[in-house]
Design an enzyme around this catalytic site. Structure first.
Site, PDB file in Angstrom:
ATOM      1  N   LYS A 152      28.294  37.838  34.080  1.00  0.00           N
ATOM      2  CA  LYS A 152      27.285  36.865  33.658  1.00  0.00           C
ATOM      3  C   LYS A 152      25.933  37.516  33.406  1.00  0.00           C
ATOM      4  O   LYS A 152      25.660  38.649  33.819  1.00  0.00           O
ATOM      5  CB  LYS A 152      27.184  35.729  34.672  1.00  0.00           C
ATOM      6  CG  LYS A 152      28.421  34.843  34.625  1.00  0.00           C
ATOM      7  CD  LYS A 152      28.208  33.468  35.189  1.00  0.00           C
ATOM      8  CE  LYS A 152      29.410  32.581  34.867  1.00  0.00           C
ATOM      9  NZ  LYS A 152      29.285  31.263  35.493  1.00  0.00           N
ATOM     10  N   ARG A 186      36.677  34.083  40.333  1.00  0.00           N
ATOM     11  CA  ARG A 186      37.075  34.231  38.936  1.00  0.00           C
ATOM     12  C   ARG A 186      36.640  35.614  38.459  1.00  0.00           C
ATOM     13  O   ARG A 186      35.520  36.039  38.723  1.00  0.00           O
ATOM     14  CB  ARG A 186      36.387  33.175  38.060  1.00  0.00           C
ATOM     15  CG  ARG A 186      36.964  31.787  38.166  1.00  0.00           C
ATOM     16  CD  ARG A 186      36.589  31.004  36.915  1.00  0.00           C
ATOM     17  NE  ARG A 186      36.983  29.612  37.022  1.00  0.00           N
ATOM     18  CZ  ARG A 186      36.162  28.622  37.319  1.00  0.00           C
ATOM     19  NH1 ARG A 186      34.882  28.885  37.563  1.00  0.00           N
ATOM     20  NH2 ARG A 186      36.582  27.384  37.393  1.00  0.00           N
TER      21      ARG A 186
END
Length: 210
Positions: A152, A186
Site C-alpha cells: 500500500k 492479505r
C-alpha cells in the site's frame, strides 16, 4: 459494472471454485450479489463499507457465512481526499465495536465475524502507522483481526519505493501486524510473507519476555 453484469461474471467462478473445495470469500456491499454468491457456495463476504446496509447483514445472517467488516472513512471515490481523525485508533475501535453489535443483533454469530481496520481506506500514512503500532487495542473488541497493508501507498511513503518494489516493506508490516495480534493477513507476495511469518510465529511461541 452493474449488478447483473457482476452476477454474470462472478457467480460461475464462485460455483466452480466451491465445487473444487476452495473456501471462497467475495468482496461486495450489495445484498443481491451476496445472496447469489452464497447460494453458489461462497463461505465469506467481505464488505469495505462495514456492513452498513442492514439488508446485507440479514443476507449474511441467513446464509450463515463468515463476514469481514471493515472500517472506512467516507466513500471509496473520495475517501483519500482529506481524511481526518481526533484519535484514529479510538475511532476505528468504536466503529468496529458498533458494527459487531449490529451484526450480532442481525443474527450473525460472533464466531463468524472478522474485523478489518481498513488500512488505506480514508486514512493518511500517519493514521495507518498509528493503527499498526496500536493494533493490540483493537483486540479488546474480542474478534479476530484481518490486515490488508501489502504494497500500500503508506509503505511507499515510508520507503520511497514504487508499488512493485514494496515486498520487503510489506513483509515487515505483515510480521508486525501478526506480532500485534492479527489473525489473517492479505498478501500479494505470498511465499515471502509465509516464510517470514513462520519465523516470526516460531519465535513468538517461545518468547517468555512478557
Amino acid at each position: 459494472m452493474d449488478e447483473a453484469e457482476e452476477l454474470r461474471r462472478v457467480v460461475p467462478v464462485v460455483r466452480a471454485l466451491a465445487d473444487d473445495g476452495v473456501l471462497v470469500s467475495v468482496d461486495t456491499s450489495k445484498p443481491a450479489v451476496a445472496a447469489a454468491v452464497i447460494e453458489a457456495g461462497a463461505e465469506a463476504i467481505n464488505d469495505v463499507t462495514g456492513l452498513a446496509d442492514p439488508d446485507l447483514r440479514a443476507v449474511c445472517a441467513d446464509g450463515g457465512v463468515g463476514v469481514v467488516t471493515m472500517h472506512m472513512q467516507g466513500e471509496p471515490r473520495t475517501m483519500q481526499e482529506d481524511p481526518r481523525y481526533d484519535d484514529v485508533v479510538a475511532e476505528v475501535t468504536q466503529f468496529l465495536s458498533e458494527r459487531v453489535a449490529e451484526c450480532v443483533d442481525a443474527g450473525l454469530g460472533e464466531d463468524l465475524l472478522v474485523l478489518d481496520p481498513g488500512f488505506g481506506f480514508g486514512k493518511t500514512p500517519t493514521d495507518n502507522i498509528e493503527l499498526l503500532a496500536n493494533l493490540r487495542q483493537l483486540l479488546d473488541i474480542g474478534q479476530p483481526l484481518l490486515i490488508g497493508i501489502s504494497r500500500k501507498s503508506t509503505l511507499g511513503a515510508i520507503t520511497g519505493r514504487d508499488v512493485d518494489q514494496r515486498v520487503p516493506a510489506s513483509v515487515a508490516a505483515a510480521v508486525m501486524a501478526v506480532e500485534r495480534g492479527a489473525s489473517i493477513v492479505r498478501a500479494h507476495d505470498v511465499a515471502e510473507t509465509v516464510d517470514a511469518l513462520r519465523v516470526a510465529t516460531a519465535v513468538m511461541k517461545l518468547d517468555t519476555s512478557e
